[in-house]
Design a protein around this motif. Structure first.
Motif, short mmCIF file in Angstrom:
data_model
loop_
_atom_site.label_atom_id
_atom_site.label_comp_id
_atom_site.label_asym_id
_atom_site.label_seq_id
_atom_site.Cartn_x
_atom_site.Cartn_y
_atom_site.Cartn_z
N ALA A 46 0.91 -1.09 -0.05
CA ALA A 46 -0.19 -0.15 -0.32
C ALA A 46 0.92 1.34 -0.56
O ALA A 46 1.89 1.33 0.51
CB ALA A 46 -0.46 -0.07 1.21
N MET A 85 0.77 4.66 0.42
CA MET A 85 -0.37 6.44 1.33
C MET A 85 0.47 7.74 1.25
O MET A 85 1.53 7.29 1.10
CB MET A 85 -0.70 5.87 3.26
N HIS A 102 5.29 10.43 0.64
CA HIS A 102 4.49 9.24 0.08
C HIS A 102 4.85 8.12 1.14
O HIS A 102 6.52 8.22 0.66
CB HIS A 102 4.33 8.24 -1.01
N ARG A 107 5.90 3.79 1.13
CA ARG A 107 5.14 2.43 1.20
C ARG A 107 5.26 1.57 2.07
O ARG A 107 6.04 1.36 2.38
CB ARG A 107 6.16 1.59 0.09
N GLU A 125 -5.50 8.55 1.88
CA GLU A 125 -5.37 7.97 0.64
C GLU A 125 -4.31 7.45 -0.39
O GLU A 125 -2.90 7.34 0.75
CB GLU A 125 -5.89 9.11 -1.12
N TYR A 126 -4.36 6.25 -0.55
CA TYR A 126 -3.39 5.33 -1.24
C TYR A 126 -4.17 4.10 -1.56
O TYR A 126 -4.52 4.10 -2.80
CB TYR A 126 -3.33 4.27 0.49
N THR A 127 -3.00 3.81 -2.59
CA THR A 127 -2.70 3.23 -4.05
C THR A 127 -2.35 1.89 -3.32
O THR A 127 -0.96 1.52 -2.15
CB THR A 127 -2.41 3.34 -4.98
N THR A 128 -2.97 0.33 -4.21
CA THR A 128 -2.80 -1.16 -3.43
C THR A 128 -2.32 -2.01 -4.56
O THR A 128 -3.06 -2.02 -6.17
CB THR A 128 -3.53 -1.65 -2.61
N ASP A 129 -0.93 -2.44 -4.74
CA ASP A 129 -1.29 -3.43 -5.44
C ASP A 129 -2.06 -5.13 -5.86
O ASP A 129 -1.67 -5.97 -6.11
CB ASP A 129 0.50 -3.59 -6.41
N ARG A 132 -7.82 -9.17 -5.45
CA ARG A 132 -8.43 -7.87 -5.80
C ARG A 132 -10.06 -7.82 -6.08
O ARG A 132 -10.79 -7.33 -5.74
CB ARG A 132 -7.73 -7.77 -7.17
N ARG A 185 -13.44 -6.69 -3.97
CA ARG A 185 -14.07 -5.53 -4.12
C ARG A 185 -15.64 -6.11 -4.59
O ARG A 185 -16.71 -5.18 -4.51
CB ARG A 185 -13.28 -5.38 -6.09
#
Length: 329
Positions: free
Chosen positions: A243, A245, A270, A272, A295-299, A305, A309
């Motif tokens: 993640a 962030m 940011h 990791r 806010e964050y993104t994730t792989d 995944r 969802r």
């Protein structure tokens, strides 16, 4: 008991709990002069203890293994039985403070002659206490070395192989040894990283004593337990993700505390952070601890995944729908 005898026994106890003592350090611990230390060493030698001495500014004393068990009032069979018993006690976690068992074992094995040490090793390989789960093999010699370093507050160096296969040489201030989940962990202050680190002892080798003592940093029993809990969570998980962030590394570590170990700066703003679990639900739980509003993104990879969802979509629909009618009595 005379003061001379009492002092000689105190000196012997110090020599049995440390590989090497500078003469000045022994004199300071015993409250005598270095000349008195030399005389007490000679008295112990006359009693059968083999004590090696080295001259010079870095010289000192260390207790050697002899050709026979020194006068501990133990027979050979008793000494072997005691060493085996201490090994079983350490593996079974029978003592509340594992360092107590390990330092006692290190003291005894340090003075056993080579033939008896071989007997202890051979017997230990065949002894499997009832109820002891299979864990990673750990050298009792390494455990003993680390236990003594923790007790004496001595800096050590060692080689460490991470789960990824990366090999590094570390210089640390050992604080505590703890068993958990059939593994042994060493909690220490890593001088190269300037931070607390926890190492799996079975991945550690080449322990080298530096003879440099340190003042222990304050750490509560609760903090030690949390460090070990975090270390146990570092094993490879079935579902893992990174993640990234929108939070600077320093702020992230302040917020997460010990759980922020292993995080790294992606850039100035940011961070990791690796998160994982046995399935997507546990990974989702980890992600839920990212602070509100960040806010964050994730792989997170498929199929986890897609499963996450779908679960979140159903959860949102349930929250947006009218609540179910109250149950009638």
């Amino acid at each position: 008991m005379s003061d001379t005898t009492t002092r000689a026994l105190s000196l012997l106890n110090l020599l049995q709990t440390h590989r090497h003592w500078p003469g000045s350090e022994l004199a300071g611990r015993l409250g005598v002069t270095e000349r008195t230390v030399r005389r007490d060493v000679e008295r112990l030698r006359e009693l059968g203890y083999r004590i090696e001495s080295s001259p010079g500014a870095t010289g000192g004393y260390r207790l050697e293994a002899g050709s026979a068990v020194p006068p501990l009032l133990l027979t050979d069979e008793e000494a072997v039985a005691m060493a085996i018993g201490l090994r079983v006690a350490a593996s079974q976690r029978l003592v509340s403070g594992p360092e107590t068992t390990l330092t006692a074992l290190a003291k005894l094995e340090q003075v056993l002659p080579a033939p008896l040490r071989r007997r202890v090793n051979a017997l230990a390989e065949t002894v499997q206490p009832v109820g002891l789960g299979a864990g990673a093999a750990v050298s009792s010699e390494v455990l003993g070395e680390l236990a003594l370093a923790c007790r004496d507050h001595e800096r050590v160096r060692f080689t460490y192989e991470a789960a990824s296969g990366a090999v590094t040489r570390r210089r640390v201030e050992p604080h505590a040894l703890a068993p958990a989940d059939r593994h042994w962990y060493l909690l220490c202050w890593d001088l190269g990283r300037d931070d607390w680190r926890t190492f799996r002892v079975d991945r550690l080798s080449g322990v080298e004593h530096t003879r440099v003592l340190f003042e222990p940093r304050p750490l509560t029993a609760e903090e030690i337990e949390e460090f070990i809990l975090v270390a146990r969570s570092w094993v490879r998980q079935a579902v893992e993700a990174d993640a990234v962030m929108a939070m600077p590394l320093d702020q992230m570590r302040d917020y997460f505390g010990q759980w922020g170990q292993g995080s790294s700066a992606e850039d100035e703003t940011h961070t990791r952070w690796q998160v994982g679990g046995s399935d997507f639900r546990e990974t989702m739980y980890g992600l839920s601890w990212i602070p509100a509003g960040v806010e964050y993104t994730t792989d997170l990879a498929e199929p986890a995944r897609g499963e996450l969802r779908e679960t979140l979509a159903r959860m949102l629909r349930a929250l947006d729908a009218a609540p179910p009618p109250h149950r009638r009595d």
